[in-house]
Design a protein around this motif. Structure first.
Motif, PDB file in Angstrom:
ATOM      1  N   VAL A  39      89.360  75.947  10.868  1.00 30.36           N
ATOM      2  CA  VAL A  39      89.727  74.706  11.546  1.00 30.36           C
ATOM      3  C   VAL A  39      91.235  74.685  11.732  1.00 30.36           C
ATOM      4  O   VAL A  39      91.995  74.734  10.756  1.00 30.36           O
ATOM      5  CB  VAL A  39      89.287  73.460  10.745  1.00 30.36           C
ATOM      6  CG1 VAL A  39      89.619  72.186  11.517  1.00 30.36           C
ATOM      7  CG2 VAL A  39      87.804  73.516  10.403  1.00 30.36           C
ATOM      8  N   SER A  40      91.652  74.623  13.005  1.00 30.25           N
ATOM      9  CA  SER A  40      93.083  74.626  13.325  1.00 30.25           C
ATOM     10  C   SER A  40      93.302  73.985  14.686  1.00 30.25           C
ATOM     11  O   SER A  40      92.421  74.020  15.549  1.00 30.25           O
ATOM     12  CB  SER A  40      93.616  76.061  13.344  1.00 30.25           C
ATOM     13  OG  SER A  40      94.998  76.072  13.643  1.00 30.25           O
ATOM     14  N   ASP A  41      94.483  73.441  14.866  1.00 34.32           N
ATOM     15  CA  ASP A  41      94.916  72.933  16.168  1.00 34.32           C
ATOM     16  C   ASP A  41      96.055  73.768  16.717  1.00 34.32           C
ATOM     17  O   ASP A  41      96.660  73.412  17.724  1.00 34.32           O
ATOM     18  CB  ASP A  41      95.339  71.460  16.041  1.00 34.32           C
ATOM     19  CG  ASP A  41      94.178  70.584  15.645  1.00 34.32           C
ATOM     20  OD1 ASP A  41      93.141  70.627  16.333  1.00 34.32           O
ATOM     21  OD2 ASP A  41      94.289  69.856  14.640  1.00 34.32           O
ATOM     22  N   VAL A  86      87.122  75.921  15.166  1.00 34.72           N
ATOM     23  CA  VAL A  86      87.071  74.641  15.853  1.00 34.72           C
ATOM     24  C   VAL A  86      88.414  73.951  15.634  1.00 34.72           C
ATOM     25  O   VAL A  86      89.142  74.270  14.695  1.00 34.72           O
ATOM     26  CB  VAL A  86      85.936  73.720  15.348  1.00 34.72           C
ATOM     27  CG1 VAL A  86      84.567  74.308  15.641  1.00 34.72           C
ATOM     28  CG2 VAL A  86      86.083  73.392  13.877  1.00 34.72           C
ATOM     29  N   SER A  87      88.705  72.993  16.500  1.00 37.01           N
ATOM     30  CA  SER A  87      89.906  72.188  16.325  1.00 37.01           C
ATOM     31  C   SER A  87      89.524  70.877  15.646  1.00 37.01           C
ATOM     32  O   SER A  87      88.348  70.488  15.630  1.00 37.01           O
ATOM     33  CB  SER A  87      90.551  71.904  17.677  1.00 37.01           C
ATOM     34  OG  SER A  87      89.748  70.996  18.404  1.00 37.01           O
ATOM     35  N   SER A  88      90.519  70.199  15.122  1.00 38.11           N
ATOM     36  CA  SER A  88      90.236  68.885  14.536  1.00 38.11           C
ATOM     37  C   SER A  88      89.749  67.923  15.616  1.00 38.11           C
ATOM     38  O   SER A  88      88.931  67.038  15.339  1.00 38.11           O
ATOM     39  CB  SER A  88      91.450  68.328  13.792  1.00 38.11           C
ATOM     40  OG  SER A  88      92.535  68.112  14.647  1.00 38.11           O
ATOM     41  N   MET A 147      73.852  75.372   6.938  1.00 37.55           N
ATOM     42  CA  MET A 147      74.942  74.473   6.655  1.00 37.55           C
ATOM     43  C   MET A 147      76.261  75.232   6.829  1.00 37.55           C
ATOM     44  O   MET A 147      76.406  76.345   6.367  1.00 37.55           O
ATOM     45  CB  MET A 147      74.800  73.933   5.237  1.00 37.55           C
ATOM     46  CG  MET A 147      75.702  72.763   4.975  1.00 37.55           C
ATOM     47  SD  MET A 147      75.495  72.016   3.336  1.00 37.55           S
ATOM     48  CE  MET A 147      73.840  71.428   3.386  1.00 37.55           C
ATOM     49  N   THR A 148      77.197  74.598   7.499  1.00 33.59           N
ATOM     50  CA  THR A 148      78.468  75.248   7.811  1.00 33.59           C
ATOM     51  C   THR A 148      79.496  74.993   6.718  1.00 33.59           C
ATOM     52  O   THR A 148      79.584  73.906   6.175  1.00 33.59           O
ATOM     53  CB  THR A 148      79.009  74.712   9.154  1.00 33.59           C
ATOM     54  OG1 THR A 148      78.042  74.962  10.160  1.00 33.59           O
ATOM     55  CG2 THR A 148      80.307  75.382   9.542  1.00 33.59           C
ATOM     56  N   GLY A 149      80.282  75.999   6.455  1.00 38.96           N
ATOM     57  CA  GLY A 149      81.443  75.859   5.588  1.00 38.96           C
ATOM     58  C   GLY A 149      82.688  75.960   6.449  1.00 38.96           C
ATOM     59  O   GLY A 149      82.738  76.755   7.397  1.00 38.96           O
ATOM     60  N   TYR A 150      83.684  75.150   6.144  1.00 37.52           N
ATOM     61  CA  TYR A 150      84.911  75.094   6.928  1.00 37.52           C
ATOM     62  C   TYR A 150      86.112  75.423   6.051  1.00 37.52           C
ATOM     63  O   TYR A 150      86.143  75.057   4.878  1.00 37.52           O
ATOM     64  CB  TYR A 150      85.120  73.684   7.490  1.00 37.52           C
ATOM     65  CG  TYR A 150      84.028  73.219   8.424  1.00 37.52           C
ATOM     66  CD1 TYR A 150      84.095  73.479   9.783  1.00 37.52           C
ATOM     67  CD2 TYR A 150      82.938  72.508   7.936  1.00 37.52           C
ATOM     68  CE1 TYR A 150      83.094  73.045  10.640  1.00 37.52           C
ATOM     69  CE2 TYR A 150      81.931  72.067   8.783  1.00 37.52           C
ATOM     70  CZ  TYR A 150      82.015  72.338  10.129  1.00 37.52           C
ATOM     71  OH  TYR A 150      81.032  71.907  10.981  1.00 37.52           O
TER      72      TYR A 150
END
Length: 181
Positions: A109-111, A127-129, A1-4
């Protein structure tokens, strides 16, 4: 399971797109944000009946009631050292969230291109949104049907669109072209 671990802009984009953060539950895993980045989340733009946009203060208690988002503080000398180094390259909110992701084994998580580049230098998964939205759309047919409206909300309410040289630009424009008139 991933945590973000989200930065402020990715939280804002997803919040505006979905009208809240309740959709984090569709992914499983755990979701967090640094306290520094969460402190930047002060208002959202809301579209008025006449089409105008109005900045509206965000009710953090309401946000937190939608999904158990962990708001994390930097801890210990290693995190402080990483944060201090990162703030020479990226904004404080992104630096704090990236630091937490790095030291606590989370996906960042970032753009923000500079923040994603900093994550790559540290070998932190990121990852990006937009990537998350692409995955969210595959989870069930109602998500896929809602996607054009979600992307439009992000573009309008969060004033976000991928840069012209983003790998997601063609996908984004294609989704927006599927909006009903």
């Amino acid at each position: 399971m991933t945590g973000y671990c989200l930065d402020f802009c990715s939280l804002l984009n997803l919040y505006c797109g979905w009208g809240g953060i309740q959709e984090f539950s569709a992914f499983g895993g755990s979701w967090a944000i640094s306290d520094t980045a969460f402190d930047e989340f002060k208002y959202v733009r809301v579209q008025q009946p006449d089409g105008s946009l109005q900045n509206t203060p965000i009710d953090r208690a309401t946000v937190m009631s939608q999904y158990p988002l962990a708001v994390l503080a930097l801890s210990g000398p290693n995190e402080i050292a990483t944060f201090t180094q990162l703030t020479t390259e990226i904004d404080d909110g992104e630096a704090a969230s990236l630091t937490i992701a790095n030291h606590r084994g989370l996906t960042f998580v970032s753009d923000d291109r500079p923040a994603l580049n900093a994550a790559a230098k540290l070998s932190v998964p990121s990852v990006s949104s937009i990537h998350l939205l692409m995955n969210w759309a595959t989870l069930n047919p109602s998500n896929a049907a809602a996607l054009p409206g979600v992307v439009k909300n992000i573009a309008t309410l969060a004033s976000f669109q991928p840069s012209r040289n983003s790998p997601y630009k063609v996908w984004w424009d294609g989704v927006l072209s599927n909006l009903s008139p």
